[in-house]
Design a protein around this motif. Structure first.
Motif, PDB file in Angstrom:
ATOM      1  N   LEU A 214       0.846  -1.191   0.000  1.00 18.47           N
ATOM      2  CA  LEU A 214       0.000   0.000   0.000  1.00 18.47           C
ATOM      3  C   LEU A 214       0.887   1.247   0.000  1.00 18.47           C
ATOM      4  CD1 LEU A 214      -2.613  -1.146   2.696  1.00 18.47           C
ATOM      5  CD2 LEU A 214      -2.838  -1.261   0.199  1.00 18.47           C
ATOM      6  N   ILE A 215       0.313   2.374  -0.421  1.00 18.85           N
ATOM      7  CA  ILE A 215       1.053   3.638  -0.458  1.00 18.85           C
ATOM      8  C   ILE A 215       0.294   4.675   0.367  1.00 18.85           C
ATOM      9  CG2 ILE A 215       2.128   5.395  -1.909  1.00 18.85           C
ATOM     10  CD1 ILE A 215       1.980   3.452  -4.266  1.00 18.85           C
ATOM     11  N   PRO A 216       0.464   4.631   1.704  1.00 19.16           N
ATOM     12  CA  PRO A 216      -0.191   5.651   2.517  1.00 19.16           C
ATOM     13  C   PRO A 216       0.583   6.958   2.399  1.00 19.16           C
ATOM     14  CG  PRO A 216       1.020   4.103   3.929  1.00 19.16           C
ATOM     15  CD  PRO A 216       1.259   3.679   2.498  1.00 19.16           C
ATOM     16  N   ALA A 217      -0.073   8.016   1.931  1.00 20.58           N
ATOM     17  CA  ALA A 217       0.557   9.330   1.782  1.00 20.58           C
ATOM     18  C   ALA A 217      -0.546  10.355   1.661  1.00 20.58           C
ATOM     19  CB  ALA A 217       1.447   9.379   0.531  1.00 20.58           C
ATOM     20  N   PHE A 218      -0.299  11.582   2.097  1.00 16.98           N
ATOM     21  CA  PHE A 218      -1.289  12.660   1.996  1.00 16.98           C
ATOM     22  C   PHE A 218      -2.616  12.263   2.640  1.00 16.98           C
ATOM     23  CE2 PHE A 218       1.548  13.996  -1.480  1.00 16.98           C
ATOM     24  CZ  PHE A 218       1.681  15.340  -1.187  1.00 16.98           C
ATOM     25  N   GLY A 219      -2.577  11.423   3.648  1.00 18.45           N
ATOM     26  CA  GLY A 219      -3.815  11.084   4.351  1.00 18.45           C
ATOM     27  C   GLY A 219      -4.731  10.132   3.607  1.00 18.45           C
ATOM     28  N   VAL A 220      -4.274   9.584   2.490  1.00 21.19           N
ATOM     29  CA  VAL A 220      -5.079   8.627   1.713  1.00 21.19           C
ATOM     30  C   VAL A 220      -4.170   7.459   1.311  1.00 21.19           C
ATOM     31  CG1 VAL A 220      -6.651  10.382   0.801  1.00 21.19           C
ATOM     32  CG2 VAL A 220      -4.565   9.835  -0.459  1.00 21.19           C
ATOM     33  N   TYR A 221      -4.734   6.444   0.687  1.00 23.30           N
ATOM     34  CA  TYR A 221      -3.923   5.408   0.052  1.00 23.30           C
ATOM     35  C   TYR A 221      -3.836   5.744  -1.432  1.00 23.30           C
ATOM     36  CZ  TYR A 221      -4.312   2.613   4.282  1.00 23.30           C
ATOM     37  OH  TYR A 221      -4.241   2.170   5.570  1.00 23.30           O
ATOM     38  N   LEU A 222      -2.618   5.944  -1.909  1.00 25.84           N
ATOM     39  CA  LEU A 222      -2.425   6.214  -3.332  1.00 25.84           C
ATOM     40  C   LEU A 222      -2.194   4.916  -4.079  1.00 25.84           C
ATOM     41  CD1 LEU A 222       0.033   9.270  -3.064  1.00 25.84           C
ATOM     42  CD2 LEU A 222      -2.454   9.321  -3.398  1.00 25.84           C
ATOM     43  N   ALA A 223      -2.468   4.919  -5.374  1.00 26.45           N
ATOM     44  CA  ALA A 223      -2.045   3.811  -6.243  1.00 26.45           C
ATOM     45  C   ALA A 223      -1.550   4.415  -7.550  1.00 26.45           C
ATOM     46  CB  ALA A 223      -3.189   2.836  -6.500  1.00 26.45           C
ATOM     47  N   SER A 272      -3.310  16.809   5.476  1.00 30.79           N
ATOM     48  CA  SER A 272      -2.182  15.896   5.717  1.00 30.79           C
ATOM     49  C   SER A 272      -0.917  16.646   6.109  1.00 30.79           C
ATOM     50  CB  SER A 272      -1.908  15.075   4.452  1.00 30.79           C
ATOM     51  OG  SER A 272      -1.387  15.904   3.429  1.00 30.79           O
ATOM     52  N   ALA A 273      -0.003  15.906   6.717  1.00 23.60           N
ATOM     53  CA  ALA A 273       1.292  16.480   7.099  1.00 23.60           C
ATOM     54  C   ALA A 273       2.080  16.893   5.863  1.00 23.60           C
ATOM     55  CB  ALA A 273       2.087  15.448   7.906  1.00 23.60           C
ATOM     56  N   GLU A 274       1.934  16.107   4.772  1.00 26.25           N
ATOM     57  CA  GLU A 274       2.671  16.439   3.544  1.00 26.25           C
ATOM     58  C   GLU A 274       2.216  17.797   2.987  1.00 26.25           C
ATOM     59  OE1 GLU A 274       1.266  13.555   4.286  1.00 26.25           O
ATOM     60  OE2 GLU A 274       2.361  11.840   3.461  1.00 26.25           O
ATOM     61  N   TRP A 275       0.916  18.059   3.037  1.00 27.16           N
ATOM     62  CA  TRP A 275       0.385  19.351   2.581  1.00 27.16           C
ATOM     63  C   TRP A 275       0.943  20.472   3.464  1.00 27.16           C
ATOM     64  CZ3 TRP A 275      -2.841  21.182  -1.337  1.00 27.16           C
ATOM     65  CH2 TRP A 275      -3.371  22.470  -1.160  1.00 27.16           C
ATOM     66  N   ASP A 276       0.919  20.248   4.778  1.00 28.43           N
ATOM     67  CA  ASP A 276       1.413  21.271   5.703  1.00 28.43           C
ATOM     68  C   ASP A 276       2.868  21.610   5.432  1.00 28.43           C
ATOM     69  OD1 ASP A 276      -0.969  21.590   6.968  1.00 28.43           O
ATOM     70  OD2 ASP A 276      -0.509  20.254   8.654  1.00 28.43           O
ATOM     71  N   ALA A 277       3.647  20.581   5.081  1.00 32.49           N
ATOM     72  CA  ALA A 277       5.078  20.804   4.883  1.00 32.49           C
ATOM     73  C   ALA A 277       5.358  21.451   3.528  1.00 32.49           C
ATOM     74  CB  ALA A 277       5.829  19.471   4.991  1.00 32.49           C
ATOM     75  N   LEU A 278       4.620  20.999   2.511  1.00 33.20           N
ATOM     76  CA  LEU A 278       4.997  21.356   1.138  1.00 33.20           C
ATOM     77  C   LEU A 278       4.244  22.573   0.609  1.00 33.20           C
ATOM     78  CD1 LEU A 278       6.589  20.435  -1.378  1.00 33.20           C
ATOM     79  CD2 LEU A 278       4.713  18.870  -1.911  1.00 33.20           C
ATOM     80  N   ILE A 279       2.952  22.639   0.872  1.00 36.38           N
ATOM     81  CA  ILE A 279       2.121  23.617   0.175  1.00 36.38           C
ATOM     82  C   ILE A 279       1.582  24.712   1.105  1.00 36.38           C
ATOM     83  CG2 ILE A 279       0.058  23.897  -1.274  1.00 36.38           C
ATOM     84  CD1 ILE A 279       0.601  20.964  -2.198  1.00 36.38           C
TER      85      ILE A 279
END
Ligand SMILES: [Zn+2]
Ligand SMILES: [Zn+2]
Length: 390
Positions: A214-223, A272-279
């Motif tokens: 699985l690819i958990p990222a940005f608060g969702v599972y990506l594929a 998500s944490a990724e959004w907080d960090a990047l955008i």
């Protein structure tokens, strides 16, 4: 095995190539919603459309990553490794030759449990088709694969039966598109968002399946799904619906799936944490969130689209230079009379509803209307979407 799946990023086209196939990043909400949409319509055999599309595309994709001299064990390992790398889950293939494959992690089951937890039905049609294509490529003969236990139906794992069949494996027949996207002329609006910085960061992120596949990222599972799969599936769905006089219904359903994708996926992403960090650090006004989402979807491989006009909370005009739906339609069917970019059309409205709407997501649906008023499929130089309040 993993080095066979190394990402090749084509920066000028915003394309993510894995194993020789253009892959698109979408999340479990969208993938499950799209499947639910196509299987729910009783006028067509949606499960067969999904299974057939996955079979044709993954027979080719797995063949791409096999190497001369691979023994049977290695070829079977590639079937599981590609599936896991793309984020679809974890397959147990050691009994495949005896006709049994199991799975204890599934991207699609995660999607169904997030969106349709009341269903309690088998959810892994995509995996049936994947296995039909992948096993044919690995073992050199065609199979019929059906799921008879599923985690979404309360079983402790998904279980598939694999049977030999006579009909040859389906082929992914398409021809290279004769369409040449026009160059980006720098007229896009980005607000305070540094789109290139976001895309560069996304390309560096190691989007690939974990040990669970699985690819958990940005608060969702990506594929990472081949564009061919989405295109072949949606084209066949629309064609079969059109043959029953239901083209407008098909168009509305696929657009709604895109709108839902924007609301659920992008809401998860914005929290998500990724959004907080990047955008988030780039955002000064509300509309910057919309520009940030546009940048993100370009980094996800959806194509190269940009805002050409925007009145915050009122109207939005977008052009798309090479969206995968349009390019795919030209590859599989050539040009046609009606716009075909239903996902992007729905996402356009969904972004406005998410960024400017208030209250529950359910209350925001349909508060903006989007229309694709010109499309690469109809020989226009780019696709063009207009969004306004409903
Ligand atoms: Zn299942
Ligand atoms: Zn289009």
């Amino acid at each position: 095995m993993r080095e066979r799946f190394a990402l090749q990023y084509k920066a000028d086209e915003h394309r993510r190539m894995i194993g020789g196939k253009e892959t698109i990043i979408h999340c479990h909400h969208y993938n499950a919603r799209l499947q639910h949409t196509i299987e729910h319509v009783t006028d067509v055999d949606g499960a067969k459309i999904i299974r057939d599309s996955a079979e044709a595309v993954f027979a080719e994709h797995v063949a791409n990553v096999l190497e001369e001299g691979d023994d049977e064990a290695t070829r079977l390992a590639a079937v599981g490794a590609l599936y896991a790398h793309l984020g679809f889950g974890r397959l147990e293939l050691s009994r495949a030759a005896e006709g049994v494959v199991t799975s204890d992690q599934s991207h699609y089951v995660e999607g169904w449990q997030a969106g349709f937890s009341e269903t309690q039905r088998k959810a892994c049609t995509f995996t049936e088709g994947y296995l039909q294509g992948a096993l044919a490529a690995a073992l050199g003969r065609p199979f019929s694969v059906r799921e008879h236990k599923c985690m979404n139906a309360g079983d402790d794992r998904c279980e598939f039966t694999v049977d030999a069949r006579h009909e040859p494996v389906l082929r992914n027949d398409k021809r290279p598109s004769d369409f040449h996207p026009k160059a980006a002329d720098g007229h896009g609006e980005h607000g305070n968002i540094d789109e290139q910085a976001i895309i560069d960061a996304l390309v560096q992120m190691p989007f690939m399946g974990s040990d669970e596949g699985l690819i958990p990222a940005f608060g969702v599972y990506l594929a990472l799904t081949p564009a061919d799969f989405y295109n072949l599936m949606c084209i066949q769905f629309v064609e079969q619906m059109r043959a029953k006089g239901l083209f407008r219904t098909a168009q509305r359903l696929l657009t709604f799936a895109g709108e839902t994708c924007a609301m659920n996926t992008f809401r998860g992403i914005m929290a998500s944490a990724e959004w907080d960090a990047l955008i988030a650090p780039m955002i000064q006004h509300k509309e910057d969130a919309l520009y940030g989402l546009m940048a993100l979807s370009n980094g996800f491989g959806w194509g190269n689209w940009r805002v050409t006009e925007h009145r915050p909370a009122e109207t939005l005009t977008i052009e798309s230079l090479n969206g995968y739906e349009a390019i795919g339609h030209r590859e599989y069917r050539g040009s046609c009379d009606d716009p075909q970019c239903f996902m992007l059309c729905g996402v356009s409205a969904g972004m406005m509803e998410l960024v400017y709407g208030e209250g529950l997501l359910e209350d925001r649906f349909g508060t903006f209307l989007s229309e694709e008023n010109q499309c690469i499929c109809t020989d226009a130089p780019c696709c063009h979407f207009e969004v306004e309040p409903a």
